[in-house]
Design an enzyme around this catalytic site. Structure first.
Site, PDB file in Angstrom:
ATOM      1  N   GLY A  46      34.407  43.605  41.668  1.00 26.72           N
ATOM      2  CA  GLY A  46      33.519  43.098  40.631  1.00 26.72           C
ATOM      3  C   GLY A  46      32.263  42.616  41.334  1.00 26.72           C
ATOM      4  O   GLY A  46      31.703  43.339  42.148  1.00 26.72           O
ATOM      5  N   GLU A  47      31.888  41.391  41.054  1.00 25.89           N
ATOM      6  CA  GLU A  47      30.694  40.843  41.701  1.00 25.89           C
ATOM      7  C   GLU A  47      31.112  39.513  42.331  1.00 25.89           C
ATOM      8  O   GLU A  47      31.434  38.548  41.626  1.00 25.89           O
ATOM      9  CB  GLU A  47      29.598  40.679  40.652  1.00 25.89           C
ATOM     10  CG  GLU A  47      28.217  40.939  41.194  1.00 25.89           C
ATOM     11  CD  GLU A  47      27.783  39.898  42.203  1.00 25.89           C
ATOM     12  OE1 GLU A  47      27.243  40.272  43.277  1.00 25.89           O
ATOM     13  OE2 GLU A  47      27.993  38.706  41.944  1.00 25.89           O
ATOM     14  N   SER A  48      31.091  39.483  43.658  1.00 22.79           N
ATOM     15  CA  SER A  48      31.708  38.346  44.353  1.00 22.79           C
ATOM     16  C   SER A  48      30.983  37.021  44.108  1.00 22.79           C
ATOM     17  O   SER A  48      31.626  35.967  44.053  1.00 22.79           O
ATOM     18  CB  SER A  48      31.807  38.638  45.846  1.00 22.79           C
ATOM     19  OG  SER A  48      30.533  38.886  46.395  1.00 22.79           O
ATOM     20  N   CYS A  77      37.355  45.059  47.515  1.00 18.80           N
ATOM     21  CA  CYS A  77      35.892  45.057  47.399  1.00 18.80           C
ATOM     22  C   CYS A  77      35.342  43.631  47.231  1.00 18.80           C
ATOM     23  O   CYS A  77      35.311  42.883  48.199  1.00 18.80           O
ATOM     24  CB  CYS A  77      35.456  46.007  46.297  1.00 18.80           C
ATOM     25  SG  CYS A  77      33.786  46.588  46.584  1.00 18.80           S
ATOM     26  N   ARG A 104      27.832  42.655  52.891  1.00 19.08           N
ATOM     27  CA  ARG A 104      27.875  43.134  51.508  1.00 19.08           C
ATOM     28  C   ARG A 104      26.945  44.325  51.287  1.00 19.08           C
ATOM     29  O   ARG A 104      25.926  44.447  51.960  1.00 19.08           O
ATOM     30  CB  ARG A 104      27.460  42.006  50.561  1.00 19.08           C
ATOM     31  CG  ARG A 104      28.427  40.846  50.581  1.00 19.08           C
ATOM     32  CD  ARG A 104      27.899  39.690  49.765  1.00 19.08           C
ATOM     33  NE  ARG A 104      27.808  40.019  48.352  1.00 19.08           N
ATOM     34  CZ  ARG A 104      27.167  39.268  47.467  1.00 19.08           C
ATOM     35  NH1 ARG A 104      26.540  38.164  47.851  1.00 19.08           N
ATOM     36  NH2 ARG A 104      27.127  39.624  46.208  1.00 19.08           N
ATOM     37  N   ILE A 135      32.363  51.449  45.735  1.00 13.79           N
ATOM     38  CA  ILE A 135      31.316  51.092  44.766  1.00 13.79           C
ATOM     39  C   ILE A 135      30.564  49.880  45.296  1.00 13.79           C
ATOM     40  O   ILE A 135      31.100  48.775  45.326  1.00 13.79           O
ATOM     41  CB  ILE A 135      31.926  50.773  43.378  1.00 13.79           C
ATOM     42  CG1 ILE A 135      32.774  51.954  42.872  1.00 13.79           C
ATOM     43  CG2 ILE A 135      30.814  50.437  42.380  1.00 13.79           C
ATOM     44  CD1 ILE A 135      33.596  51.636  41.634  1.00 13.79           C
ATOM     45  N   HIS A 171      38.442  50.989  46.246  1.00 13.90           N
ATOM     46  CA  HIS A 171      39.132  50.644  44.993  1.00 13.90           C
ATOM     47  C   HIS A 171      40.383  51.490  44.779  1.00 13.90           C
ATOM     48  O   HIS A 171      40.328  52.484  44.041  1.00 13.90           O
ATOM     49  CB  HIS A 171      38.179  50.860  43.808  1.00 13.90           C
ATOM     50  CG  HIS A 171      37.089  49.853  43.725  1.00 13.90           C
ATOM     51  ND1 HIS A 171      37.183  48.710  42.960  1.00 13.90           N
ATOM     52  CD2 HIS A 171      35.884  49.808  44.330  1.00 13.90           C
ATOM     53  CE1 HIS A 171      36.072  48.006  43.088  1.00 13.90           C
ATOM     54  NE2 HIS A 171      35.265  48.647  43.915  1.00 13.90           N
ATOM     55  N   GLU A 173      42.737  50.982  42.924  1.00  9.21           N
ATOM     56  CA  GLU A 173      43.181  50.917  41.521  1.00  9.21           C
ATOM     57  C   GLU A 173      42.489  51.959  40.649  1.00  9.21           C
ATOM     58  O   GLU A 173      42.861  52.137  39.495  1.00  9.21           O
ATOM     59  CB  GLU A 173      42.937  49.498  40.957  1.00  9.21           C
ATOM     60  CG  GLU A 173      41.492  49.138  40.627  1.00  9.21           C
ATOM     61  CD  GLU A 173      40.625  48.837  41.847  1.00  9.21           C
ATOM     62  OE1 GLU A 173      41.098  49.048  42.988  1.00  9.21           O
ATOM     63  OE2 GLU A 173      39.465  48.430  41.663  1.00  9.21           O
TER      64      GLU A 173
HETATM   65  N1  GLN Z   1      28.714  44.520  45.715  1.00  5.43           N
HETATM   66  C1  GLN Z   1      29.699  43.631  45.174  1.00  5.43           C
HETATM   67  C2  GLN Z   1      29.592  42.254  45.813  1.00  5.43           C
HETATM   68  O1  GLN Z   1      28.875  42.068  46.729  1.00  5.43           O
HETATM   69  C3  GLN Z   1      31.101  44.177  45.355  1.00  5.43           C
HETATM   70  C4  GLN Z   1      31.254  45.477  44.629  1.00  5.43           C
HETATM   71  C5  GLN Z   1      32.637  45.792  44.149  1.00  5.43           C
HETATM   72  O2  GLN Z   1      33.520  44.935  44.060  1.00  5.43           O
HETATM   73  N2  GLN Z   1      32.830  47.017  43.747  1.00  5.43           N
HETATM   74  O3  GLN Z   1      30.224  41.347  45.361  1.00  5.43           O
END
Ligand code: GLN
Length: 194
Positions: A46-48, A77, A104, A135, A171, A173
């Protein structure tokens, strides 16, 4: 085994499905109470930065640190970024549970997502190559002596374990191949027996 998937943000639903495919009981976790009822946890992609904010807002960051001293966590990720000790590009605080330095969004901005075939290291419990979906993935730039690399891509570790924990920068999943989740489940069972 009852495996929780942190469901504050990101692709938690796909992890739940992958865990069910390998025979685990998968439950979404949003509270400290739900967390305590699990044998292990997945921190999804997701987005950390957002995930970290939400964990703090819910008071779950401290709870997770304690949980990680007792039970296995698998970060993918963004989840890998949360588990690493050092995070760069940009720098960010983390839960710091694994001896990893991660950068990242390290595959660049133009072509930042890709699907590739990766080859497990000799001795890793995967007999066939694995299809890996990246991703906006981080790259593990450094890993401590206790870290075991299971799969590399372009020389960089993309699936590693350290003690009871594991992280993937891709990923697992998002493909039909369940071997990585199966491997984590076996790890959790081993931990429960120990
Ligand atoms: N770019 C996202 C981050 O820095 C991570 C991307 C992902 O979980 N697919 O949090």
């Amino acid at each position: 085994m009852r495996i929780g998937v942190m469901a504050l943000q990101g692709d938690f639903a796909a992890h739940c499905e992958a865990l069910r495919r390998v025979g685990a009981e998968a439950v979404e976790v949003r509270t400290a109470r739900e967390l305590e009822e699990t044998d292990a946890l997945v921190l999804p992609g997701g987005e950390s930065t957002t995930m970290l904010k939400l964990l703090r807002l819910e008071g779950l960051d401290g709870k997770l640190a304690d949980y990680g001293r007792r039970k296995p966590i698998f970060g993918t990720c963004a989840g890998a970024i949360l588990l690493a000790k050092h995070v760069s590009s940009p720098a960010q605080e983390s839960l710091g549970m694994m001896d990893l330095d991660v950068e990242r969004n390290a595959y660049g901005r133009q072509i930042d997502s890709r699907v590739v075939t990766v080859h497990p290291e000799p001795g890793a419990q995967f007999d066939e190559p694995v299809e890996a979906v990246f991703i906006r993935a981080p790259i593990i730039r450094k890993s401590g002596p206790g870290v075991r690399v299971l799969i590399r891509y372009n020389g960089d570790p993309v699936l590693v374990e350290e003690g009871r924990h594991m992280v993937a920068t891709f990923h697992p999943e998002l493909t039909a191949d369940s071997r990585v989740h199966q491997y984590f489940l076996e790890k959790v069972k081993g931990q429960a027996r120990a």
